[in-house]
Write an enzyme that holds these catalytic residues in place. Sequence first.
Site, mmCIF file in Angstrom:
data_model
loop_
_atom_site.group_PDB
_atom_site.id
_atom_site.type_symbol
_atom_site.label_atom_id
_atom_site.label_comp_id
_atom_site.label_asym_id
_atom_site.label_seq_id
_atom_site.Cartn_x
_atom_site.Cartn_y
_atom_site.Cartn_z
ATOM 1 N N GLY A 54 0.849 -1.190 0.000
ATOM 2 C CA GLY A 54 0.000 0.000 0.000
ATOM 3 C C GLY A 54 0.881 1.234 0.000
ATOM 4 N N GLU A 97 0.747 -1.340 -4.818
ATOM 5 C CA GLU A 97 -0.394 -0.436 -4.699
ATOM 6 C C GLU A 97 -1.537 -0.952 -5.556
ATOM 7 O OE1 GLU A 97 -3.009 2.130 -3.814
ATOM 8 O OE2 GLU A 97 -1.051 2.454 -2.864
ATOM 9 N N ILE A 98 -2.760 -0.907 -5.019
ATOM 10 C CA ILE A 98 -3.913 -1.461 -5.724
ATOM 11 C C ILE A 98 -4.593 -0.433 -6.628
ATOM 12 C CG2 ILE A 98 -5.628 -0.939 -3.934
ATOM 13 C CD1 ILE A 98 -6.822 -3.729 -4.469
ATOM 14 N N ASN A 133 -2.963 -6.615 -5.720
ATOM 15 C CA ASN A 133 -3.693 -6.742 -4.460
ATOM 16 C C ASN A 133 -2.837 -7.583 -3.525
ATOM 17 O OD1 ASN A 133 -5.412 -7.340 -2.333
ATOM 18 N ND2 ASN A 133 -7.215 -7.562 -3.633
ATOM 19 N N SER A 134 -2.141 -6.914 -2.618
ATOM 20 C CA SER A 134 -1.197 -7.607 -1.735
ATOM 21 C C SER A 134 -1.878 -8.584 -0.784
ATOM 22 C CB SER A 134 -0.391 -6.578 -0.932
ATOM 23 O OG SER A 134 0.292 -5.707 -1.795
ATOM 24 N N LEU A 168 2.104 1.224 6.139
ATOM 25 C CA LEU A 168 2.032 2.575 6.683
ATOM 26 C C LEU A 168 0.678 3.219 6.406
ATOM 27 C CD1 LEU A 168 5.565 3.896 5.627
ATOM 28 C CD2 LEU A 168 4.941 2.303 7.444
ATOM 29 N N ASP A 197 -5.794 1.405 5.494
ATOM 30 C CA ASP A 197 -7.222 1.669 5.675
ATOM 31 C C ASP A 197 -7.674 1.059 7.000
ATOM 32 O OD1 ASP A 197 -9.988 1.865 5.529
ATOM 33 O OD2 ASP A 197 -10.051 1.405 3.394
ATOM 34 N N THR A 252 6.274 9.886 4.103
ATOM 35 C CA THR A 252 4.988 9.560 3.493
ATOM 36 C C THR A 252 4.043 10.762 3.514
ATOM 37 O OG1 THR A 252 3.996 8.791 5.574
ATOM 38 C CG2 THR A 252 5.219 7.171 4.267
ATOM 39 N N GLU A 253 3.195 10.838 2.496
ATOM 40 C CA GLU A 253 2.235 11.935 2.415
ATOM 41 C C GLU A 253 1.292 11.922 3.624
ATOM 42 O OE1 GLU A 253 -1.119 11.767 -0.390
ATOM 43 O OE2 GLU A 253 -0.334 13.640 -1.223
#
Length: 278
Positions: free
Chosen positions: A99, A122-123, A155-156, A175, A178, A253-254
């Site tokens: 993610g 990343e999905i 999709n991890s 990190l 969701d 990270t953002e």
Amino acid sequence: MFFLKSRPIEASSLHQPIILGKKARSMLESKGNSTFNKSTGLPRKRFYRARAHSNPLSDSHFPVPLSPQHVDYSLHFPQIFPSPDRSGDARRIEFADVGCGFGGLCISLSTLFPEKLMIGMEIRDKVTEYVKERILGLRTTNPGQYQNVSVVRTNSMKYIPNYFEKGQLSKMFFLFPDPHFKEKNHRRRVISPFLLDEYAYVLKEGGIIYTITDVEELGVWMRTCLENHPMFECITDEELEADPVVKLLVSATEEGQKVARNGGQTFQAVFRRVALSG
């Protein structure tokens, strides 16, 4: 053995990056609508915005390698692996950012660990394309750097074993995942007792799993799952203080930067993969 819903695809077609040529970029710029910053050559994030999260249990349609041996490293690290044939090179991906969002952590880790291969997973398709273009731009403007980092849309929660062999990884990152607040949706959480079995499989003994969130309930959940798993032990405060990666969990990270700007609190859980006691 893993059975995939996705139709098998030729290995050479996996994860082919989308690259805009000079003519295409020039046409976009001439219209005043360039997706790239003229001064830095990097993509503009506002053109790649997407929903903050995605349902990991829904069916997605993207190529999935049949096994770790089918991952074409030449598409991800072309300067290091000019050919898909890796028979004479033992190097493998060691860091996985699950993610990865807009790729801030991977980019920072790339220069901190230049000898390690790493990948963001990343999905969301738009976000994945942004990270691809960002890495390509950094490689162009910084010759010789960022050749060890890549990204893949996948999709991890479903396909981790398709990308990594047993004991392959030394670091995994989760990190600001969701939180899936509703109890009925807790099965969608990326840290769970069942998924920790898979992470323990692909992490080598001594490997480290890093988690962080700004949601206290999720932080407690992730820490509790890790504490209750027989193949993970908590990293000591002294080790955390000495680990340069820990500082990046927020700063690179953002999401972490947003929490810091708003004066929010974060909850970390960093654990080591250990051998299963007899």
